[in-house]
Enzyme design. Structure first.
Site, PDB file in Angstrom:
ATOM      1  N   ARG E  88       0.836  -1.214   0.000  1.00  0.00           N
ATOM      2  CA  ARG E  88       0.000   0.000   0.000  1.00  0.00           C
ATOM      3  C   ARG E  88       0.870   1.263   0.000  1.00  0.00           C
ATOM      4  NH1 ARG E  88      -2.271  -4.008  -0.719  1.00  0.00           N
ATOM      5  NH2 ARG E  88      -4.424  -4.558  -0.236  1.00  0.00           N
ATOM      6  N   GLU E  91       2.141   1.608  -3.461  1.00  0.00           N
ATOM      7  CA  GLU E  91       1.038   2.078  -4.313  1.00  0.00           C
ATOM      8  C   GLU E  91       0.852   3.582  -4.186  1.00  0.00           C
ATOM      9  OE1 GLU E  91      -2.615  -0.426  -4.685  1.00  0.00           O
ATOM     10  OE2 GLU E  91      -3.589   1.382  -3.962  1.00  0.00           O
ATOM     11  N   SER E 114      14.608  15.514   1.318  1.00  0.00           N
ATOM     12  CA  SER E 114      15.667  14.566   1.658  1.00  0.00           C
ATOM     13  C   SER E 114      15.118  13.331   2.370  1.00  0.00           C
ATOM     14  CB  SER E 114      16.700  15.239   2.568  1.00  0.00           C
ATOM     15  OG  SER E 114      17.717  14.313   2.905  1.00  0.00           O
TER      16      SER E 114
END
Lengths: 147, 147, 147, 147, 147, 147, 147, 147, 147, 147
Positions: E88, E91, E114
């Site tokens: 997830r 994704e 960063s």
């Protein structure tokens, strides 16, 4: 004993005894390139060759038998190669592959150069500007069959 | 005009006029292998060579200029190759790459065969058992620098 | 003993004895970068160097011998790199690779920077705004051969 | 106009007018490496720089505007690189990546060399044994934050 | 002892003693996220932290020493992740990566967030419609350097 | 009109009119992150939102309709990302993915953070040591169902 | 004991004692599909379930404990699957994935079928023309959140 | 007209006329899932079906003919899927593939569930806790032939 | 005992006793191709077959049992194959796959040749111009179901 | 005209005129399999064959010429194949590749079956239990050369 274990044992014995591939090749009366490839598990020794090699390297009958197995070829290669020497060969296929295809087709028609009915030779040529390596690939031309 | 469009135009003109790579190579006084590779966008023609080629193939100044661009090499190659002829070369690297590494190291020490300071020749040899293709790779030996 | 086992033993001994790469480099009178690469199995020590290293780290003759094997290079690298430090180097090739190609071609013509006839240096530069790392790559320019 | 089209137009104009990267770099008072990278769509010109470049290359306001877009970096790169020049850089990461990591850690502790707060310089050095290329990478050392 | 073996030993001891990451984090006075990442071999403990952890988990000095090695980061991750929880997150990068790029550029100009000068926090928020997880990423904005 | 063409047209109009994502977000009364993601074709506008956006950007009814198509998500993303900004997010998953998994499991048990019942916020925080970016991910905790 | 070793021990014990998945499922009062997935290390048993399973299979407390670890899911799967049975499922996603997306969107709007709040059932149906397998996937519809 | 162009034209016409897959399915007396898959170029319409569809969508005889071509299946799918809805199906194969294999083998012996002699149904079930999607896969059991 | 260990033991015993696949096939009254595939862990022996094989090869009851496990198929294959013999089969799919699809569709309509309800035969034919290998694939035609 | 455009034109003409591969094969007195492969750009027609085909399909001299180009083979294939019919062939290599290797080696020694000096035949066999497809591969046995 499978072929991978056999290969490792031969290489270890060869290193320990400081014997060259050239020496083994001469003992079995074959080219150094073919002999090296067969030691590395890419070609098959016959019974006589396997016996001689095991005598030279002081290895037992299990190794002798395993050297005669028809090997799974190419399984230990990394592609694209990470080693710079092997990568340069890969790069030649990458950069000149299509060129070789066109030149062979122009010279011999539609077909391929066999990698099975095939021999290779590798020479170092001394040269004042820096030594050179000469690799000669020699394969049968196989025309595409029509049916 | 970018190099890819230029390559396509040269090949189309060459096919239409039925001119061989050998013919072009002789016109510019170069080996057929190098000439073919440069036409296919893997090497660079100088101004004189580009001019001769465009005269032979009846192509204009834009093509002539584009033939002198330093090309992006290898971008059109498919790896692993799908074409059987080119795949056989790849298979030789796959199966014999490590062998070549060991033999070069045994003959010349730690280093590589250059693919830049490098020439290649391709010959067809007639043979009653079936013609053969002979490819000769000739590259400078570069020893690894220590510092 | 193969080269991978040898590398692991050297690194373990080095950690245990808390000896720096710099210390080993000075002992064999070589640059820290080359020395580190050779310890990590990417370059080859000669007999004298191998002997000194094994004395420093209190390792036996098998290791000494294995340090002199011509290694398979690059096989332990992960590409794309997962480690942020190494990835940043990869990113520089990704983002600036074509830039470097164009600038070298503009300055020196069609050819490459050798990674074999090649040295590297790494320095830390103290800086009030934050220290900086300076990596210098220095390789021979190899022009493409025509034939 | 998106950035890719813009890049193609700048390069075509540059080729046609036979203007070097060095010339453009001097006109906008920047290093040739940064300037080349920005022309190739890996960095961003400000309004003044974009204006000067379009004047030099005789390009219109749409290009001028597009040169100021924050680009998607690295999208046109091929990894592993097929071009021999760029591949040699990749090979340096492959073969020396871990070495660089160990040397930086030994010299500066746990952290990375930034590829953002970063500059690069490329020089050709004439040398009787063959010219050399010198690439200097200079990046801020960023220590890993603990929290 | 290398870092992978060390990680496995810490996790096994932690499971056996039923000690939470939160407990260890408090003992060394650090955030649970950073502490967990360092236990999993993605960050480095200092000598004091390593000592406390080994006391809590009843582990010896070899582990204590190994916890202070600068680790190879990311090597055990599988990408794309196969575990649904980690996927997830992947994704989110897949679907919202370009969105995040555009919003950061609009708010702060050309640069990056960063991942080194960086902290993360994870909280569970109770909610009658179903509890929620809140992950906060906090990284320094690094503008691209021009030179 | 398919969604990809629609996206390209909206971005071009937005660039030409110099309108920010923030401006569009306020006009439709939504968060800038969600609005940007929907413009980039990763979420769906309803009829009212689509109408407002087309009025702001002076686009016609075909675009208005296409903005309401349920999109194929993630298809334009490059993984691993080549752009440094997006790569840093990917690196966070690579380096901290397993950490996040362990911390969520410790805090909430076996389950995942939803990427669907999910919101995100992005803020720039001014900071004398260098500005910081703060990204907050907020997703529903979904426990694994047993059956 | 980690979860992979635990899985191997359970499967070996199950084979030796010739106990079916159905038998274990009934003993813990769960569906055969869920039970099998949890034995294969894709779901988590609670303390009671783990205890019953270890009694049935005559396994000790270490296994019982390991069965309660939250597993890394999907790590042993090969994608694309090489086993014909599993490949057919993959092929259904390949061939019908977009179809399923369009039909769910038409029936329920923009959202997904959850694979977490999810159950599955597998039945064999006897049929004179050849028996049939019926797999039922049942997941919560999660609409995309707007914010 | 090839099948890809044909698919694009049908989908555009369907969107413009705001006709549902369900409506088309009823007109040709087939299930919505099969009908959608055939429109998306994964199954073949017969002459009668193609004619009805072209009448409904006001498309000409070239489309009608192209709808009857036996398609190349799966070529437009992205694997692993980037779209969250399709990914969840892929994840089910990833996480539960081996489970399904074991359960089918336990219930029916050595063989597979056909993806050719196969039907699928998709239903939305209203549910106060959130609607659910139910997908039923129904394929012939094919035992492995021995010979 | 899992199936991989079992396979290795059968092959070792077979090599040691110098027994051919043909001999085993005749003993269990099956085709050599099917028998070889089952020994290599791609098909399942029944109890009678397993017993005979273990008697011939002098193996114990654990092997006998393991030979009856429904195997995970294809997991040991390397794709694309590195072995030249297996690669030639892969190349036939690469070069002639679409041809086979078109010819089967022209002869039998929309459907596939089953690889489950399937037999294979391999013969060597002596030929004065060089012996030939003849492989016959025979699979049930499965028409696509409409619903 | 390049070969890809040529292929597309032949297929479109063939569809429009409703001419079968079998019909074309008979007209040029070749097997349907070879003829189909050559139309699909995997083999080369000679001048006479090309002329007959262009007469049948009413195509001009440019196509006739292009049909005689030695093609780049395999470039349009997708591997692993997504189409179920072609995948089943791939699966046969995946599952039975090693089996075929062992059986050929047992029957003929160390060597390969040529895919160049090679013919293929495809037949449909009517069968009351369901028709069957029979594919016969017939290739020259090439023993590995020793040198």
């Amino acid at each position: 004993m499978n072929r991978e274990v056999c290969t490792a044992m031969v290489i270890e014995a060869k290193q320990e005894k400081q014997i060259t591939y050239q020496h083994i090749a001469q003992a079995i009366n074959r080219n150094i390139v073919w002999t090296t490839s067969a030691i590395l598990g890419q070609n098959t020794f016959d019974a006589t060759e396997a016996k001689i090699i095991c005598e030279i390297l002081d290895l037992d009958a299990t190794v002798e038998k395993a050297l005669q197995i028809f090997p799974e070829k190419g399984v230990t290669a990394i592609m694209p190669p990470t080693d710079p020497l092997i990568y340069r060969l890969y790069e030649i296929v990458l950069v000149y592959g299509e060129t070789i295809k066109q030149v062979i087709h122009e010279k011999a028609g539609d077909g391929i150069m066999s990698a099975i009915d095939f021999t290779m030779d590798i020479e170092k040529e001394e040269n004042p500007k820096g030594d050179r390596i000469k690799i000669t690939l020699d394969g049968k031309f196989l025309p595409y069959k029509k049916w």
